[in-house]
Design a protein around this motif. Sequence first.
Motif, PDB file in Angstrom:
ATOM      1  N   ASP A  41       0.826  -1.217   0.000  1.00  0.00           N
ATOM      2  CA  ASP A  41       0.000   0.000   0.000  1.00  0.00           C
ATOM      3  C   ASP A  41       0.855   1.259   0.000  1.00  0.00           C
ATOM      4  O   ASP A  41       0.477   2.282  -0.595  1.00  0.00           O
ATOM      5  CB  ASP A  41      -0.927   0.009   1.220  1.00  0.00           C
ATOM      6  N   ASP A  42       2.012   1.196   0.673  1.00  0.00           N
ATOM      7  CA  ASP A  42       2.908   2.357   0.716  1.00  0.00           C
ATOM      8  C   ASP A  42       3.795   2.452  -0.524  1.00  0.00           C
ATOM      9  O   ASP A  42       4.619   3.366  -0.623  1.00  0.00           O
ATOM     10  CB  ASP A  42       3.789   2.298   1.962  1.00  0.00           C
ATOM     11  N   GLU A  43       3.647   1.480  -1.435  1.00  0.00           N
ATOM     12  CA  GLU A  43       4.481   1.423  -2.652  1.00  0.00           C
ATOM     13  C   GLU A  43       5.958   1.483  -2.286  1.00  0.00           C
ATOM     14  O   GLU A  43       6.762   2.161  -2.921  1.00  0.00           O
ATOM     15  CB  GLU A  43       4.105   2.556  -3.610  1.00  0.00           C
ATOM     16  N   ALA A  44       6.295   0.719  -1.257  1.00  0.00           N
ATOM     17  CA  ALA A  44       7.652   0.771  -0.704  1.00  0.00           C
ATOM     18  C   ALA A  44       8.646  -0.091  -1.471  1.00  0.00           C
ATOM     19  O   ALA A  44       9.819   0.273  -1.600  1.00  0.00           O
ATOM     20  CB  ALA A  44       7.633   0.329   0.759  1.00  0.00           C
ATOM     21  N   LEU A  45       8.202  -1.241  -1.990  1.00  0.00           N
ATOM     22  CA  LEU A  45       9.132  -2.248  -2.508  1.00  0.00           C
ATOM     23  C   LEU A  45      10.085  -1.714  -3.566  1.00  0.00           C
ATOM     24  O   LEU A  45      11.283  -1.996  -3.529  1.00  0.00           O
ATOM     25  CB  LEU A  45       8.360  -3.451  -3.048  1.00  0.00           C
ATOM     26  N   PHE A  46       9.569  -0.951  -4.502  1.00  0.00           N
ATOM     27  CA  PHE A  46      10.391  -0.481  -5.619  1.00  0.00           C
ATOM     28  C   PHE A  46      10.763   0.999  -5.475  1.00  0.00           C
ATOM     29  O   PHE A  46      11.251   1.617  -6.417  1.00  0.00           O
ATOM     30  CB  PHE A  46       9.688  -0.761  -6.942  1.00  0.00           C
ATOM     31  N   SER A  47      10.535   1.509  -4.279  1.00  0.00           N
ATOM     32  CA  SER A  47      10.905   2.888  -3.991  1.00  0.00           C
ATOM     33  C   SER A  47      12.398   2.980  -3.674  1.00  0.00           C
ATOM     34  O   SER A  47      12.987   2.055  -3.105  1.00  0.00           O
ATOM     35  CB  SER A  47      10.103   3.402  -2.794  1.00  0.00           C
ATOM     36  N   THR A  48      12.997   4.088  -4.051  1.00  0.00           N
ATOM     37  CA  THR A  48      14.385   4.358  -3.671  1.00  0.00           C
ATOM     38  C   THR A  48      14.453   5.484  -2.633  1.00  0.00           C
ATOM     39  O   THR A  48      15.526   5.975  -2.311  1.00  0.00           O
ATOM     40  CB  THR A  48      15.221   4.757  -4.904  1.00  0.00           C
TER      41      THR A  48
ATOM     42  N   TYR B 156       5.735   1.766  13.359  1.00  0.00           N
ATOM     43  CA  TYR B 156       4.414   2.231  13.781  1.00  0.00           C
ATOM     44  C   TYR B 156       3.410   2.262  12.635  1.00  0.00           C
ATOM     45  O   TYR B 156       2.192   2.195  12.871  1.00  0.00           O
ATOM     46  CB  TYR B 156       4.532   3.618  14.419  1.00  0.00           C
ATOM     47  N   GLU B 157       3.905   2.358  11.401  1.00  0.00           N
ATOM     48  CA  GLU B 157       2.999   2.380  10.261  1.00  0.00           C
ATOM     49  C   GLU B 157       2.238   1.057  10.117  1.00  0.00           C
ATOM     50  O   GLU B 157       1.165   1.011   9.511  1.00  0.00           O
ATOM     51  CB  GLU B 157       3.782   2.667   8.968  1.00  0.00           C
ATOM     52  N   VAL B 158       2.824  -0.013  10.663  1.00  0.00           N
ATOM     53  CA  VAL B 158       2.153  -1.318  10.645  1.00  0.00           C
ATOM     54  C   VAL B 158       1.310  -1.496  11.900  1.00  0.00           C
ATOM     55  O   VAL B 158       0.156  -1.923  11.855  1.00  0.00           O
ATOM     56  CB  VAL B 158       3.179  -2.463  10.528  1.00  0.00           C
ATOM     57  N   GLY B 159       1.877  -1.159  13.046  1.00  0.00           N
ATOM     58  CA  GLY B 159       1.179  -1.310  14.312  1.00  0.00           C
ATOM     59  C   GLY B 159       2.101  -0.951  15.453  1.00  0.00           C
ATOM     60  O   GLY B 159       3.331  -0.996  15.316  1.00  0.00           O
ATOM     61  N   ASN B 160       1.542  -0.588  16.572  1.00  0.00           N
ATOM     62  CA  ASN B 160       2.341  -0.125  17.706  1.00  0.00           C
ATOM     63  C   ASN B 160       3.238  -1.196  18.302  1.00  0.00           C
ATOM     64  O   ASN B 160       4.166  -0.894  19.055  1.00  0.00           O
ATOM     65  CB  ASN B 160       1.423   0.440  18.797  1.00  0.00           C
ATOM     66  N   GLU B 161       2.952  -2.464  18.005  1.00  0.00           N
ATOM     67  CA  GLU B 161       3.775  -3.552  18.525  1.00  0.00           C
ATOM     68  C   GLU B 161       4.652  -4.190  17.456  1.00  0.00           C
ATOM     69  O   GLU B 161       5.349  -5.165  17.734  1.00  0.00           O
ATOM     70  CB  GLU B 161       2.878  -4.629  19.165  1.00  0.00           C
ATOM     71  N   CYS B 162       4.622  -3.654  16.249  1.00  0.00           N
ATOM     72  CA  CYS B 162       5.438  -4.212  15.165  1.00  0.00           C
ATOM     73  C   CYS B 162       6.880  -3.735  15.322  1.00  0.00           C
ATOM     74  O   CYS B 162       7.131  -2.532  15.376  1.00  0.00           O
ATOM     75  CB  CYS B 162       4.889  -3.768  13.811  1.00  0.00           C
ATOM     76  N   PRO B 163       7.855  -4.655  15.411  1.00  0.00           N
ATOM     77  CA  PRO B 163       9.243  -4.236  15.654  1.00  0.00           C
ATOM     78  C   PRO B 163       9.829  -3.443  14.496  1.00  0.00           C
ATOM     79  O   PRO B 163       9.351  -3.523  13.360  1.00  0.00           O
ATOM     80  CB  PRO B 163       9.973  -5.572  15.835  1.00  0.00           C
ATOM     81  N   GLY B 164      10.856  -2.676  14.798  1.00  0.00           N
ATOM     82  CA  GLY B 164      11.562  -1.932  13.772  1.00  0.00           C
ATOM     83  C   GLY B 164      12.327  -2.863  12.839  1.00  0.00           C
ATOM     84  O   GLY B 164      12.449  -4.049  13.094  1.00  0.00           O
ATOM     85  N   ARG B 165      12.815  -2.288  11.741  1.00  0.00           N
ATOM     86  CA  ARG B 165      13.565  -3.046  10.727  1.00  0.00           C
ATOM     87  C   ARG B 165      12.733  -4.193  10.150  1.00  0.00           C
ATOM     88  O   ARG B 165      13.281  -5.209   9.714  1.00  0.00           O
ATOM     89  CB  ARG B 165      14.871  -3.604  11.313  1.00  0.00           C
ATOM     90  N   ILE B 166      11.420  -4.035  10.152  1.00  0.00           N
ATOM     91  CA  ILE B 166      10.555  -5.144   9.743  1.00  0.00           C
ATOM     92  C   ILE B 166      10.794  -5.543   8.292  1.00  0.00           C
ATOM     93  O   ILE B 166      10.600  -6.710   7.915  1.00  0.00           O
ATOM     94  CB  ILE B 166       9.063  -4.803   9.990  1.00  0.00           C
ATOM     95  N   GLY B 167      11.233  -4.607   7.462  1.00  0.00           N
ATOM     96  CA  GLY B 167      11.533  -4.938   6.072  1.00  0.00           C
ATOM     97  C   GLY B 167      12.657  -5.943   5.948  1.00  0.00           C
ATOM     98  O   GLY B 167      12.648  -6.799   5.053  1.00  0.00           O
TER      99      GLY B 167
END
Length: 332
Positions: free
Chosen positions: A254-261, A277-288
């Motif tokens: 949804d954020d069109e992140a995959l092919f973004s530079t 936080y864009e995913v959820g308040n309990e979602c850890p950082g570096r999730i990508g």
Amino acid sequence: MSRFAYFLFALVLMACKPDPEEKCIIAPEVKMELSFSSLEDSIPIIHTKQDLVNFFSHHVALRDVFFGRKNYPSDSVFINKLFRRFVHPSFDTLLMETKKVFSDGQSLKEEFRTAFANMKYYYPEFKAPRVETVITGLESDLFVSDTLVIVGLDYYLGKKAKYRPNMYEYMLRRYERNFIVPSMLLLYGIDGKYNHVNLSDRTVLAEMIAYGKAYYFARHMLPCSPDSVFIGYTVKEIEGAKVNQDMIWKRLVDDEALFSTSQQMKQRFIAERPKTYEVGNECPGRIGTWVGWQIVNEYMRQNPAMTLPELMKVTEAQKIFKGSKYSVKLNQ
């Protein structure tokens, strides 16, 4: 309560159960000689500045790289400051705490030996670097090169230590004893010598896959270690991420992140943060980077005949992504 938080709450009771997918990855045993020096034992016998000069003359890399000699205007300023630090009573406390955590260092030595033996199995030309441990007064944590590994043990004394590195709590998790060798392996795994990448591809997906390959590499070099000591997440966070992979993936799409530079996107999904936080308040950082690891895992399941070195030579992130059928699996 968010969906992500709900699942994490529900998974608390599962937190201590082993992940059935975290199987031991055992390579055939390879004999490995290891040069391992516990230099922290030399600290108590430094009584004069000349003793310190002599110590550093025998350990030049330690002096120049780990203690940063070039950051001082002169040798005398450098030696004076380090001597005051080494003879301060707090250094005795650090040494005693280090001995409590690491004892004689044999357990850590064997962990290094296991990792290097596996590297030798997958890469027969590999030559184990010399390993030196030391206490620095929280000056440096880890240095890794082809020929030398230096570990500042006082960085890794854990929650009960009197002195701890000055950093956020979520980062301090990775400064426990059992993170030392995994951290070293990740530095090898992300290095271009082993991890071949297309440098012209600056997309978020490319970075996700590069990190995913590094995690996959490191996990194979240290069999039977849990995913948590590589990614630095808690067990709850890992379980929550697995349960909510579709939700995480939807946010990336949804954020069109995959092919973004965009650096903003990389900061959001790749960079060091306490939470995504864009995913959820309990979602850890570096999730990508975690998603990248799952994509690489799926790619290797789809290609069971491929070896680890062959994977690491794949430079095209999209080849791994498409070959993994990761998004297809999530949509089933």
